[in-house]
Scaffold this active site. Structure first.
Site, mmCIF file in Angstrom:
data_model
loop_
_atom_site.group_PDB
_atom_site.id
_atom_site.type_symbol
_atom_site.label_atom_id
_atom_site.label_comp_id
_atom_site.label_asym_id
_atom_site.label_seq_id
_atom_site.Cartn_x
_atom_site.Cartn_y
_atom_site.Cartn_z
ATOM 1 N N ASP A 72 0.442 -2.717 -2.699
ATOM 2 C CA ASP A 72 -0.061 -2.776 -1.307
ATOM 3 C C ASP A 72 0.115 -4.119 -0.779
ATOM 4 O O ASP A 72 -0.861 -4.684 -0.029
ATOM 5 C CB ASP A 72 -1.553 -2.261 -1.655
ATOM 6 C CG ASP A 72 -1.644 -0.884 -1.978
ATOM 7 O OD1 ASP A 72 -0.870 -0.029 -2.163
ATOM 8 O OD2 ASP A 72 -2.836 -0.404 -2.155
ATOM 9 N N LYS A 83 0.956 5.891 -1.201
ATOM 10 C CA LYS A 83 -0.497 6.526 -1.981
ATOM 11 C C LYS A 83 -1.513 6.837 -0.954
ATOM 12 O O LYS A 83 -1.787 5.800 -0.284
ATOM 13 C CB LYS A 83 -0.570 5.783 -3.142
ATOM 14 C CG LYS A 83 -0.995 4.294 -2.757
ATOM 15 C CD LYS A 83 -1.330 3.471 -3.942
ATOM 16 C CE LYS A 83 -1.641 2.190 -4.012
ATOM 17 N NZ LYS A 83 -3.028 1.916 -3.248
ATOM 18 N N CYS A 95 -7.311 -1.658 -5.391
ATOM 19 C CA CYS A 95 -6.123 -0.890 -5.841
ATOM 20 C C CYS A 95 -5.302 -1.381 -7.107
ATOM 21 O O CYS A 95 -4.948 -0.410 -7.878
ATOM 22 C CB CYS A 95 -5.163 -0.779 -4.788
ATOM 23 S SG CYS A 95 -5.743 0.212 -3.430
#
Ligand code: TIU
Length: 227
Positions: A26, A131, A164
């Site tokens: 990310d 995701k 995450c």
């Protein structure tokens, strides 16, 4: 080339390098730049930029060695059909997921803010995993992509450490992957959460896995040939 990485709580044994993947979680404008999801949640985003040089070095080494690189992106479909209302309603900022912000719609696939930062732009052949959740295994093709390549060991980097990154590392650990979190190539908006995550991962003899510095990883991979 070394057969292990100097790590906590003890050395991380390296597999044949073709079984090793670099996972970059990310590293998106939505988290690192003003006007994105991170900032609308109330966070000061500047702290996350500090890890970009370390991630760049690891990425360069993996590319030079011809090893697997996986980029993940937290994002939702434009119609939000993959975003549970519970997630959309959380945050209580002025904007929420799907709303229009300074870098386009917040956390929506394809919007300018949702892209990976330019310094880490994926190259052809690298795996990109969009995701909808915090963990990279939930509702994604990650397991299939790892199995297809025979990957057993993951070096994990990216943001944010306790959200995450940690969720993904725990998911991977439960699936049997040998996971190492690169301590100075992951960042949190909260330094105390970064430190706590590293500590809880390596406690109890490495209950979730290992941590090591970028330098320790690069030193161990020095002289590694084409996989
Ligand atoms: N808010 C926060 O710390 N993180 C996220 O929402 N996503 C990721 O960590 N990528």
């Amino acid at each position: 080339m070394a057969d292990q990485i100097a790590a906590q709580p003890y050395s991380y044994p390296l597999p044949p390098l073709k079984q090793l993947a670099l996972v970059i979680i990310d590293m998106q404008r939505d988290f690192l730049e003003p006007g994105g999801f991170g900032e609308i949640l109330g966070n000061e985003v500047s702290r996350l930029e500090a890890i970009v040089p370390q991630v760049e070095k690891l990425l360069a080494r993996f590319r030079a060695l011809g090893l697997t690189v996986i980029h993940t992106l937290e994002c939702h479909r434009p119609d939000l059909s993959d975003c549970p209302p519970s997630k959309r309603n959380r945050g209580k900022g002025t904007l929420t997921i799907g709303d229009s912000g300074p870098m386009g719609r917040i956390l929506i696939a394809g919007e300018p803010g949702n892209g990976i930062i330019p310094a880490l732009t994926p190259q052809p052949g690298e795996v990109i995993i969009p995701k909808p959740g915090k963990g990279a295994f939930y509702h994604t093709d990650l397991t299939a992509e790892l199995e297809k390549r025979g990957i057993t060991h993951l070096l994990i980097t990216g943001v944010t450490t306790e959200v995450c990154v940690q969720t993904t590392m725990r998911e991977a650990n439960d699936r049997g992957y040998e996971c190492l979190l690169v301590s100075d190539a992951t960042a949190s908006y909260f330094p105390e959460f970064h430190a706590a995550t590293l500590a809880m991962i390596t406690a109890q003899g490495g209950i979730v896995g290992w941590t090591a510095t970028t330098e320790a990883v690069l030193t161990a991979l020095e002289g590694g040939g084409e996989a």
